[in-house]
Design a protein around this motif. Structure first.
Motif, PDB file in Angstrom:
ATOM      1  N   ARG A   2       0.813  -1.219   0.000  1.00  0.00           N
ATOM      2  CA  ARG A   2       0.000   0.000   0.000  1.00  0.00           C
ATOM      3  C   ARG A   2       0.845   1.267   0.000  1.00  0.00           C
ATOM      4  NH1 ARG A   2      -3.089  -3.193   3.748  1.00  0.00           N
ATOM      5  NH2 ARG A   2      -2.116  -2.135   5.520  1.00  0.00           N
ATOM      6  N   SER A   3       2.172   1.129   0.015  1.00  0.00           N
ATOM      7  CA  SER A   3       3.045   2.297   0.037  1.00  0.00           C
ATOM      8  C   SER A   3       2.894   3.095  -1.256  1.00  0.00           C
ATOM      9  CB  SER A   3       4.504   1.871   0.201  1.00  0.00           C
ATOM     10  OG  SER A   3       5.377   2.964  -0.001  1.00  0.00           O
ATOM     11  N   PRO A   4       2.612   4.402  -1.189  1.00  0.00           N
ATOM     12  CA  PRO A   4       2.466   5.207  -2.409  1.00  0.00           C
ATOM     13  C   PRO A   4       3.714   5.199  -3.281  1.00  0.00           C
ATOM     14  CG  PRO A   4       1.653   6.398  -0.489  1.00  0.00           C
ATOM     15  CD  PRO A   4       2.350   5.187   0.027  1.00  0.00           C
ATOM     16  N   ALA A   5       4.891   5.097  -2.639  1.00  0.00           N
ATOM     17  CA  ALA A   5       6.150   5.115  -3.386  1.00  0.00           C
ATOM     18  C   ALA A   5       6.575   3.722  -3.836  1.00  0.00           C
ATOM     19  CB  ALA A   5       7.251   5.742  -2.538  1.00  0.00           C
ATOM     20  N   GLY A   6       5.824   2.702  -3.440  1.00  0.00           N
ATOM     21  CA  GLY A   6       6.249   1.334  -3.725  1.00  0.00           C
ATOM     22  C   GLY A   6       7.145   0.834  -2.609  1.00  0.00           C
ATOM     23  N   GLY A   7       6.702  -0.164  -1.872  1.00  0.00           N
ATOM     24  CA  GLY A   7       7.444  -0.633  -0.705  1.00  0.00           C
ATOM     25  C   GLY A   7       8.778  -1.268  -1.066  1.00  0.00           C
ATOM     26  N   ARG A   8       9.671  -1.240  -0.096  1.00  0.00           N
ATOM     27  CA  ARG A   8      10.994  -1.836  -0.261  1.00  0.00           C
ATOM     28  C   ARG A   8      11.270  -2.751   0.919  1.00  0.00           C
ATOM     29  NH1 ARG A   8      11.289   3.307  -2.549  1.00  0.00           N
ATOM     30  NH2 ARG A   8      12.720   3.573  -4.310  1.00  0.00           N
ATOM     31  N   GLY A  44       4.354  -4.022  -6.945  1.00  0.00           N
ATOM     32  CA  GLY A  44       5.149  -2.807  -6.808  1.00  0.00           C
ATOM     33  C   GLY A  44       6.104  -2.804  -5.637  1.00  0.00           C
ATOM     34  N   VAL A  45       6.339  -3.973  -5.034  1.00  0.00           N
ATOM     35  CA  VAL A  45       7.262  -4.078  -3.900  1.00  0.00           C
ATOM     36  C   VAL A  45       8.573  -4.678  -4.382  1.00  0.00           C
ATOM     37  CG1 VAL A  45       7.677  -5.126  -1.633  1.00  0.00           C
ATOM     38  CG2 VAL A  45       5.378  -4.351  -2.258  1.00  0.00           C
ATOM     39  N   SER A  46       9.688  -4.023  -4.082  1.00  0.00           N
ATOM     40  CA  SER A  46      10.998  -4.571  -4.421  1.00  0.00           C
ATOM     41  C   SER A  46      11.566  -5.302  -3.210  1.00  0.00           C
ATOM     42  CB  SER A  46      11.953  -3.465  -4.862  1.00  0.00           C
ATOM     43  OG  SER A  46      12.198  -2.555  -3.802  1.00  0.00           O
ATOM     44  N   VAL A  47      12.233  -6.422  -3.465  1.00  0.00           N
ATOM     45  CA  VAL A  47      12.863  -7.203  -2.403  1.00  0.00           C
ATOM     46  C   VAL A  47      14.341  -7.339  -2.744  1.00  0.00           C
ATOM     47  CG1 VAL A  47      12.885  -9.368  -1.115  1.00  0.00           C
ATOM     48  CG2 VAL A  47      10.715  -8.465  -2.004  1.00  0.00           C
TER      49      VAL A  47
END
Length: 235
Positions: A51-57, A98-101
């Motif tokens: 749900r992070s607007p910037a895309g979670g990391r 949209g989440v980078s790992v």
């Protein structure tokens, strides 16, 4: 601030000694802290990161020991190997959300970890070699510099970061020639202590109660790590 954008899972323990000295309990303890710590943190954080607007990391701290098994550090290596698989798998699964790992695999870090590691078997000699090698010049890395590299990898959403030239060389060599590297590691293991007695103590207790071997050599090789222990309040 009403949301979650960045999560770094870094909890863990280190046990040093032959597998028979550390026993099944040592492996379970490593999995509970290193792997389950990363797993539970990830599962709890991912719904918020999506749900992070910037895309979670999400950053999971593994180890070169998870890419290349290290003798007398097998519980740690096994748990870090599981973290590596988790990070790679989540990177693929979370990309559509949209989440980078980012998987981070450090080599030797100068953090004073020898004082909080657990030593089994011939704990005096195990502590001696580990405390010397953990902070050896050229092989180990300054912790602040490592943290800066990790933040940069997080910002750039890199899928993997391997820290220290020695760690990159070892991981690459094992990927290209696993049989050869396994034989080389097996040869190196022959010089390590072979006591399999089931007694495990913290490094600070060994330092205080028993004089480790080769104090002059340890003083030279481990000087940077001792300074790190003071700087990071590890005493």
């Amino acid at each position: 601030m009403g949301g979650l954008d960045i999560v770094i899972a870094n909890a863990g323990i280190i046990q040093v000694g032959p597998a028979e000295a550390l026993g099944a309990e040592g492996f379970q303890d490593a999995m509970d802290s290193v792997f389950n710590g990363a797993l539970n943190t990830s599962l709890a954080a991912l719904p918020h990161l999506r749900r992070s607007p910037a895309g979670g990391r999400l950053v999971l701290i593994g180890s070169v020991g998870g890419l290349l098994a290290v003798p007398h550090l097998l519980p740690y290596s096994c748990a870090k190997s599981a973290v590596a698989a988790l990070a790679d798998g989540l990177h693929a699964e979370e990309a559509p959300h949209g989440v980078s790992v980012t998987a981070v695999h450090p080599g030797l870090m100068r953090t004073g970890s020898h004082l909080h590691a657990f030593f089994g078997g011939d704990r005096r000699r195990e502590y001696g070699w580990f405390s010397a090698v953990a902070g050896a010049p050229l092989l180990s890395m300054n912790a602040e510099r490592a943290a800066d590299r990790i933040v940069t990898a997080l910002q750039r959403r890199r899928p993997r970061l391997v820290l220290t030239p020695a760690a990159r060389l070892g991981a690459t060599a094992h990927g290209l020639a696993p049989v050869t590297t396994t034989r080389l590691v097996s040869a190196a293991a022959r010089v390590l202590p072979r006591d399999g007695s089931r007694t495990t103590v913290r490094g600070s207790a060994v330092e205080a109660g028993e004089q480790p071997p080769a104090p002059r050599l340890r003083a030279v090789l481990g000087a940077l790590n001792e300074r790190a222990a003071d700087r990071f309040n590890q005493r």
